[in-house]
Design an enzyme around this catalytic site. Structure first.
Site, short mmCIF file in Angstrom:
data_model
loop_
_atom_site.label_atom_id
_atom_site.label_comp_id
_atom_site.label_asym_id
_atom_site.label_seq_id
_atom_site.Cartn_x
_atom_site.Cartn_y
_atom_site.Cartn_z
NE ARG A 1 -24.78 -21.63 22.22
CZ ARG A 1 -23.83 -22.47 22.93
NH1 ARG A 1 -24.12 -22.19 24.25
NH2 ARG A 1 -23.34 -23.53 22.60
CG ASP A 2 -34.20 -18.66 23.10
OD1 ASP A 2 -34.04 -17.50 22.57
OD2 ASP A 2 -34.70 -19.60 22.50
CB ILE B 1 -17.61 -30.56 25.49
CG1 ILE B 1 -17.67 -29.45 24.61
CG2 ILE B 1 -18.76 -31.78 25.04
CD1 ILE B 1 -17.29 -29.64 23.27
CG ASP B 2 -16.48 -25.62 26.62
OD1 ASP B 2 -16.49 -26.54 25.43
OD2 ASP B 2 -17.46 -24.78 26.46
CE1 TYR C 1 -21.21 -26.68 17.24
CE2 TYR C 1 -20.23 -26.29 14.99
CZ TYR C 1 -20.89 -25.92 16.13
OH TYR C 1 -20.92 -24.46 16.31
CD GLN D 1 -13.82 -31.09 19.51
OE1 GLN D 1 -12.78 -31.04 20.46
NE2 GLN D 1 -14.15 -30.34 18.77
O1 F6P Z 1 -19.67 -24.79 25.10
C1 F6P Z 1 -19.76 -25.94 24.13
C2 F6P Z 1 -19.34 -25.56 23.00
O2 F6P Z 1 -19.10 -26.54 22.06
C3 F6P Z 1 -17.73 -24.76 23.02
O3 F6P Z 1 -16.68 -25.66 22.93
C4 F6P Z 1 -17.94 -24.14 21.81
O4 F6P Z 1 -17.10 -23.02 21.73
C5 F6P Z 1 -19.42 -23.37 21.54
O5 F6P Z 1 -20.22 -24.57 22.32
C6 F6P Z 1 -19.99 -23.61 20.29
O6 F6P Z 1 -21.27 -23.06 20.22
P1 F6P Z 1 -22.34 -23.47 19.09
O7 F6P Z 1 -23.14 -24.65 19.40
O8 F6P Z 1 -23.57 -22.09 19.52
O9 F6P Z 1 -21.86 -23.19 17.88
#
Ligand code: F6P
Length: 496
Positions: free
Chosen positions: A197-198, A257-258, A420, A422
Site C-alpha cells: 500500500r506504498d 473485491i469491494d 481475507y 474473500q
Molecule cells: O480493498 C479490499 C479490502 O479487502 C477491503 O475490503 C478491506 O477493507 C481492506 O482491503 C483490508 O485491507 P488490508 O489488506 O490492508 O487489511
C-alpha cells in the site's frame, strides 16, 4: 504544410509533415544543414518541448525526427514505407494519432513555413512495466497475463513487472515478464508480483517519509520504460494520477473485491469474492437453523456495500446491513422477532465491515466535516486523529452488534468474520474474463498513446476514463439501486 500518416507495423506510428523552419527563436540554429538539423532536433527534444507545443509524448526516448528535402526522397530513403491516406489509417489508432498530429502541427505552424523539408516523427513503444498495488485480489494474475500476452505477442514489446507495488519502482526490484513467466498464472490467486500500500509521494525510506515521484520518473527514463500499468483500486488511481501529473505515462486497471471504483461497471476480484461470501452465508445457514441462533456474518467491502448486499441477496440473508444505509438496532430486533413469531428461530445477519448505526454515522459525519473545515495543520492532525480513533472503535462493531442482538432477542448469537478468505484463491470465470479483456484493452490503449486513464468496463466494451474522474471518488451503492429494491420486496431487513 503537407502531411500523411504512414503505418509500418502495429507498434509503429509515423507522422510526416513537410516544413521549412522560420527564421525565429525555435531553439534551433537557422543555418544548419539538413543533416545537422536532424541531429539537433534529435538531441534538443526538451528544448523543442519548451519552445513550442510539441507534446511530450512525441519527445520521449522512442521519438526520432529526421528530415529530407521532399516526401518522395523520404519515401525512397525509408524503402518499404508506403503512404496510407489518413482516412484508411487503422481505426483504433486514429484518434491518438490525430491528437498527436494536431499538437505537432501547432508547433510546426508556429515555427515553420513552406514545404521544402520533411519532418518525420516516429513513436514506437518498446518496453512497458506493470505493477500491482493495494490489497491483493483474485484476477490480478489474469490481468497481468492479459496485458503481458498482448504486449509481447501481439504488439512485440518487452514487458517487465515491478515487485510490491510502487516500492518496486523506487527500489528497482523487477522481473522480466517473458512467455514463461506469464504461462500458467491465469488461475492463480494473489499476485505473482507481490503488492503493497506504498504511496509514491509518501514513501517510508530508512524511517523517513519521502516524496519519491522524481526518483520514479528518473528511473523509468533511465530504464527506457514507456508506460507503467498499475493494477489497483481507488487508492492506486490516486497514486497513478500523481505520476501522470509528473509526466509519467500510466494506465490503471480497476481491481478490488469491494467493487467501489468509480466510472467502471465492475472491478475484477468482486465476482470471486461475491461467490466466496455467498457460499459462506449458505454454509452458515445450517448451524443457525440447527442451533436456533442468530449468526452475524461480517463481509468485507471497505466503505461500500456491494459485496454484502450481493452476497446477502444471493445467500438469502434475513438482515443485510450496508454502509450506505445506517441502521437502528431496534429495527433489526423487530425483524428477528417477527421471524420468531413465524416459527423461524434463527436469523442470518450479513453486515458490511463499514456498516454502522445512525448514531455512529452521525459522529463520523461530524468528524469528517471537522476535517473538511480544518485550516491549520494542527486542526487537520487533530481531526484525522479523531477519525482514526473512531476507526479503531468501529473494528469491534460486529461483535457489539451480535451482543446487543442476543440481549434484546434472547436468541444465542455468534459472529463469523469472513475476512481475507474473500480475497483468496483462484478467480472465478467472470473475473478471469473481465481481467483478461481489461488487460488486452490496456495494451491497445498504450499502442494508441492514450495515457493517464483507467481502462473501464462498460457493458460488453471497455473504455478509457481520465484518471482525475476516478481518483478520490468512490462508487457506493445508490439508494435507488435495483438490488436494494429487490431486498425490500423480499422483506429483508436493511436496518432502516
Ligand atoms: O480493498 C479490499 C479490502 O479487502 C477491503 O475490503 C478491506 O477493507 C481492506 O482491503 C483490508 O485491507 P488490508 O489488506 O490492508 O487489511
Amino acid at each position: 504544410m503537407d502531411s500523411c500518416f504512414i503505418r509500418l507495423q502495429p507498434t509503429t506510428l509515423y507522422i510526416c509533415c513537410v516544413y521549412r523552419l522560420r527564421n525565429q527563436d525555435h531553439g534551433l540554429s537557422g543555418n544548419a544543414s539538413p543533416v545537422q538539423l536532424s541531429m539537433r532536433l534529435h538531441t534538443r527534444r526538451t528544448a523543442m518541448a519548451n519552445v513550442g507545443q510539441l507534446p511530450t509524448s512525441i519527445c520521449n526516448s522512442n521519438c526520432s525526427i529526421r528530415r529530407w528535402s521532399s516526401l518522395a526522397s523520404a519515401q525512397t530513403a525509408c524503402g518499404a514505407i508506403s503512404q496510407v491516406p489518413a482516412s484508411r489509417f487503422h481505426a483504433r489508432a486514429r484518434p491518438a494519432a490525430n491528437a498527436q498530429f494536431e499538437s505537432a502541427s501547432a508547433w510546426l505552424d508556429k515555427y515553420t513555413i513552406g514545404r521544402p523539408y520533411l519532418f518525420l516523427m516516429v513513436t514506437k513503444i518498446k518496453r512497458i512495466a506493470i505493477l500491482t498495488a493495494g490489497g491483493d485480489s483474485p484476477g490480478l494474475n489474469a490481468a497481468i497475463r492479459g496485458v503481458g500476452k498482448a504486449a509481447l505477442g501481439y504488439y512485440g514489446w518487452e514487458i517487465v513487472g515491478f515487485r510490491d507495488g510502487f516500492r518496486g519502482l523506487v527500489e528497482n526490484r523487477r522481473i522480466n515478464l517473458d512467455g514463461a513467466a506469464l504461462s500458467g498464472i491465469l488461475t492463480i490467486g494473489g499476485t505473482i508480483l507481490g503488492t503493497s500500500r506504498d504511496k509514491p509521494h509518501r514513501m517510508v525510506i530508512k524511517s523517513q517519509t519521502k516524496d519519491m515521484t522524481g526518483v520514479i520518473r528518473n528511473n523509468l527514463k533511465k530504464w527506457g520504460i514507456d508506460c507503467v500499468v498499475c493494477l489497483g483500486g481507488g487508492g492506486t488511481a490516486k497514486n497513478a494520477l500523481r505520476l501522470d501529473r509528473a509526466g509519467i505515462h500510466v494506465i490503471t486497471l480497476p481491481k478490488t473485491i469491494d467493487n467501489d471504483v468509480a466510472m467502471t461497471d465492475a472491478t475484477f476480484g468482486y465476482a470471486t469474492a461475491l461467490d466466496i461470501a455467498t457460499e459462506a452465508i449458505d454454509r452458515l445457514h445450517s448451524t443457525a437453523h440447527s442451533h436456533h441462533r442468530i449468526i452475524v456474518a461480517e463481509v468485507m467491502g471497505h466503505r461500500a456495500g456491494w459485496l454484502t448486499l450481493g452476497a446477502g441477496l444471493a445467500g438469502g440473508a434475513d438482515v443485510i446491513l450496508i454502509p450506505e444505509i445506517p441502521y437502528e438496532v431496534e429495527n433489526i430486533v423487530k425483524a428477528i422477532r417477527r421471524r420468531s413469531k413465524q416459527g423461524k428461530n434463527f436469523s442470518i445477519v450479513a453486515v458490511a465491515e463499514g456498516a454502522m448505526s445512525h448514531d455512529d454515522a452521525r459522529i463520523y459525519d461530524k468528524a469528517r466535516k471537522k476535517l473538511e473545515r480544518a485550516i491549520t495543520l494542527d486542526d487537520k492532525i487533530e481531526a484525522k486523529r479523531e477519525i482514526a480513533a473512531l476507526d479503531v472503535r468501529h473494528q469491534g462493531n460486529t461483535m457489539r452488534l451480535a451482543k446487543q442482538l442476543e440481549e434484546l432477542t434472547h436468541l444465542e448469537s455468534r459472529v463469523t468474520i469472513l475476512g481475507y478468505v474473500q480475497r483468496g484463491g483462484t478467480p472465478c470465470a467472470a473475473d478471469r474474463i473481465l481481467a483478461t479483456r481489461l488487460g488486452t484493452a490496456c495494451a491497445d490503449l498504450i499502442q494508441e498513446g492514450k495515457f493517464g486513464v483507467m481502462v473501464a468496463a462498460r457493458g460488453d466494451r471497455t473504455e478509457p476514463v481520465p484518471l482525475d474522474k476516478v481518483a478520490g471518488k468512490r462508487k457506493s451503492v445508490p439508494l435507488d439501486h435495483s438490488w436494494i429494491g429487490t431486498a425490500r420486496r423480499l422483506e429483508t431487513c436493511l436496518g432502516d
